[in-house]
Design a protein around this motif. Structure first.
Motif, PDB file in Angstrom:
ATOM      1  N   UNK A 209      -1.646   2.632  -5.100  1.00 45.73           N
ATOM      2  CA  UNK A 209      -1.203   1.413  -5.783  1.00 45.73           C
ATOM      3  C   UNK A 209      -1.923   1.199  -7.106  1.00 45.73           C
ATOM      4  N   UNK A 210      -3.227   1.491  -7.129  1.00 45.16           N
ATOM      5  CA  UNK A 210      -4.019   1.263  -8.333  1.00 45.16           C
ATOM      6  C   UNK A 210      -3.588   2.145  -9.501  1.00 45.16           C
ATOM      7  N   UNK A 211      -2.948   3.256  -9.217  1.00 43.58           N
ATOM      8  CA  UNK A 211      -2.534   4.185 -10.272  1.00 43.58           C
ATOM      9  C   UNK A 211      -1.026   4.150 -10.520  1.00 43.58           C
ATOM     10  N   UNK A 212      -0.440   3.026 -10.178  1.00 45.93           N
ATOM     11  CA  UNK A 212       0.968   2.824 -10.494  1.00 45.93           C
ATOM     12  C   UNK A 212       1.941   3.441  -9.520  1.00 45.93           C
ATOM     13  N   UNK A 213       1.434   3.936  -8.382  1.00 44.70           N
ATOM     14  CA  UNK A 213       2.320   4.524  -7.392  1.00 44.70           C
ATOM     15  C   UNK A 213       2.892   3.480  -6.454  1.00 44.70           C
ATOM     16  N   UNK A 214       3.873   3.879  -5.687  1.00 40.62           N
ATOM     17  CA  UNK A 214       4.513   2.990  -4.722  1.00 40.62           C
ATOM     18  C   UNK A 214       4.676   3.726  -3.404  1.00 40.62           C
ATOM     19  N   UNK A 215       4.152   3.145  -2.331  1.00 38.24           N
ATOM     20  CA  UNK A 215       4.346   3.717  -1.005  1.00 38.24           C
ATOM     21  C   UNK A 215       5.778   3.406  -0.573  1.00 38.24           C
ATOM     22  N   UNK A 216       6.584   4.435  -0.448  1.00 35.70           N
ATOM     23  CA  UNK A 216       7.987   4.265  -0.085  1.00 35.70           C
ATOM     24  C   UNK A 216       8.153   4.159   1.425  1.00 35.70           C
ATOM     25  N   UNK A 217       7.370   4.946   2.160  1.00 38.56           N
ATOM     26  CA  UNK A 217       7.561   5.000   3.604  1.00 38.56           C
ATOM     27  C   UNK A 217       6.285   5.460   4.279  1.00 38.56           C
ATOM     28  N   UNK A 218       5.940   4.805   5.378  1.00 39.14           N
ATOM     29  CA  UNK A 218       4.845   5.259   6.236  1.00 39.14           C
ATOM     30  C   UNK A 218       5.447   5.991   7.417  1.00 39.14           C
ATOM     31  N   UNK A 219       4.921   7.157   7.702  1.00 43.00           N
ATOM     32  CA  UNK A 219       5.483   8.009   8.755  1.00 43.00           C
ATOM     33  C   UNK A 219       4.409   8.371   9.760  1.00 43.00           C
ATOM     34  N   UNK A 220       3.958   7.382  10.535  1.00 42.63           N
ATOM     35  CA  UNK A 220       2.930   7.649  11.531  1.00 42.63           C
ATOM     36  C   UNK A 220       1.608   7.963  10.871  1.00 42.63           C
ATOM     37  N   UNK A 221       1.256   9.242  10.808  1.00 44.09           N
ATOM     38  CA  UNK A 221      -0.029   9.657  10.243  1.00 44.09           C
ATOM     39  C   UNK A 221       0.088  10.084   8.785  1.00 44.09           C
ATOM     40  N   UNK A 222       1.233   9.805   8.134  1.00 41.98           N
ATOM     41  CA  UNK A 222       1.402  10.188   6.742  1.00 41.98           C
ATOM     42  C   UNK A 222       2.195   9.154   5.973  1.00 41.98           C
ATOM     43  N   UNK A 223       2.261   9.353   4.662  1.00 39.53           N
ATOM     44  CA  UNK A 223       3.040   8.453   3.813  1.00 39.53           C
ATOM     45  C   UNK A 223       3.848   9.275   2.822  1.00 39.53           C
ATOM     46  N   UNK A 224       4.874   8.645   2.288  1.00 40.23           N
ATOM     47  CA  UNK A 224       5.571   9.155   1.117  1.00 40.23           C
ATOM     48  C   UNK A 224       5.396   8.123   0.021  1.00 40.23           C
ATOM     49  N   UNK A 225       5.051   8.582  -1.172  1.00 41.91           N
ATOM     50  CA  UNK A 225       4.861   7.689  -2.315  1.00 41.91           C
ATOM     51  C   UNK A 225       5.474   8.327  -3.548  1.00 41.91           C
ATOM     52  N   UNK A 226       5.778   7.492  -4.543  1.00 41.80           N
ATOM     53  CA  UNK A 226       6.319   7.984  -5.805  1.00 41.80           C
ATOM     54  C   UNK A 226       5.493   7.430  -6.956  1.00 41.80           C
ATOM     55  N   UNK A 227       5.415   8.216  -8.045  1.00 35.31           N
ATOM     56  CA  UNK A 227       4.607   7.854  -9.206  1.00 35.31           C
ATOM     57  C   UNK A 227       5.426   8.053 -10.476  1.00 35.31           C
ATOM     58  N   UNK A 228       5.141   7.257 -11.510  1.00 37.12           N
ATOM     59  CA  UNK A 228       5.867   7.417 -12.767  1.00 37.12           C
ATOM     60  C   UNK A 228       5.448   8.655 -13.552  1.00 37.12           C
ATOM     61  N   UNK A 229       4.318   9.270 -13.203  1.00 39.00           N
ATOM     62  CA  UNK A 229       3.887  10.474 -13.914  1.00 39.00           C
ATOM     63  C   UNK A 229       3.098  11.373 -12.979  1.00 39.00           C
ATOM     64  N   UNK A 230       3.077  12.663 -13.324  1.00 40.74           N
ATOM     65  CA  UNK A 230       2.322  13.631 -12.533  1.00 40.74           C
ATOM     66  C   UNK A 230       0.820  13.372 -12.622  1.00 40.74           C
TER      67      UNK A 230
END
Length: 286
Positions: A154-175
């Motif tokens: 979150x602090x680096x502009x990312x967004x957690x899209x989905x929590x999957x038990x022991x993992x997450x998927x997130x997206x960021x505006x830049x690499x």
């Protein structure tokens, strides 16, 4: 008590019997369909046939349907209806969705207008540990892991899209933001310990243009990101060639990182549903 004429009584008995006779056939047909649906040889034949269909023949495994995507959303809904146990009906349904996903990609429906970097994370050997640890300790660990890895996202502009038990998927505006978040998240995770157990996390990043639909995501790039993470083995941080190309030259230098090309070991299973020319690299401290 009034007497009923014999001929009327016979007619009544015959008419009562007709619905019973007519009702037997649907019941027998249903039983035959259910029996065929659970036949292991039939399920195996359908699975084999899916290998020759367009798209990813592994569509339907946890990685391919737990992440965002319109087709995946349908697959998750189908699982709720038919269950996740092996069946011919389930394989036929996943085969149809597999082709649908491939056709969407072929006509460009899975491409968005904006380039983003997708992150997938996963705890190594989590399932076997949690079985021995029990639910209460497992939940405690998952809470601590979330507190360790989600703030850097979150602090680096990312967004957690989905929590999957022991993992997450997130997206960021830049690499660059995604890589910085990944390193910070793993540093935070190194301080997590529950009853002497220190979790290890593999992490994958891929840069592409998936399409966002109502908070969900669709596109082959989502699948590629999940497979890049899958290549992380026992706790490595992996990036695709597209993410490496999108990084600013100074980012890795500032983080004290280098890259090493990923080569699949002889015993490792091949990555399904990814382009043949996909390049994957492992981030390493220099």
């Amino acid at each position: 008590m009034p007497l009923i004429p014999a001929e009327l009584s016979a007619d009544a008995d015959e008419s009562d019997a007709q619905p019973r006779r007519r009702g037997r056939f649907p019941g027998q047909l249903s039983a035959l369909v259910n029996a065929a649906n659970q036949r292991g040889d039939l399920i195996g034949v359908i699975r084999k046939a899916r290998e020759n269909l367009p798209g990813d023949p592994a569509f339907g495994d946890p990685l391919s349907v737990s992440g965002p995507g319109g087709v995946r959303a349908v697959a998750r809904a189908a699982d709720k209806l038919v269950g996740d146990s092996p069946s011919a009906a389930r394989e036929l349904g996943l085969g149809a969705l597999q082709v649908w996903q491939a056709m969407l990609e072929r006509v460009g429906k899975g491409r968005g207008a904006q380039e983003i970097t997708i992150m997938f994370t996963d705890l190594v050997a989590f399932s076997s540990w949690s079985l021995a640890a029990g639910d209460e300790v497992t939940l405690d660990l998952l809470r601590r892991v979330a507190k360790a890895i989600e703030p850097p996202i979150n602090d680096r502009g990312g967004q957690v899209v989905k929590r999957m038990g022991d993992g997450v998927m997130a997206v960021f505006p830049s690499a660059d933001r995604a890589v910085r978040a990944a390193i910070a998240a793993k540093e935070n995770l190194s301080a997590v310990s529950v009853d002497g157990y220190r979790p290890q996390m593999r992490l994958g990043l891929h840069t592409g243009s998936p399409r966002e639909i109502g908070g969900d995501w669709l596109g082959i790039d989502v699948n590629i990101a999940a497979r890049v993470m899958e290549a992380g083995g026992n706790g490595n941080t992996m990036i695709s060639g597209a993410t490496l190309d999108a990084l600013k030259p100074e980012t890795l230098e500032e983080l004290g990182l280098g890259v090493k090309p990923y080569r699949r070991s002889f015993f490792a299973a091949p990555l399904n549903g990814v382009p043949e020319d996909l390049r994957i690299f492992r981030l390493e401290a220099e």
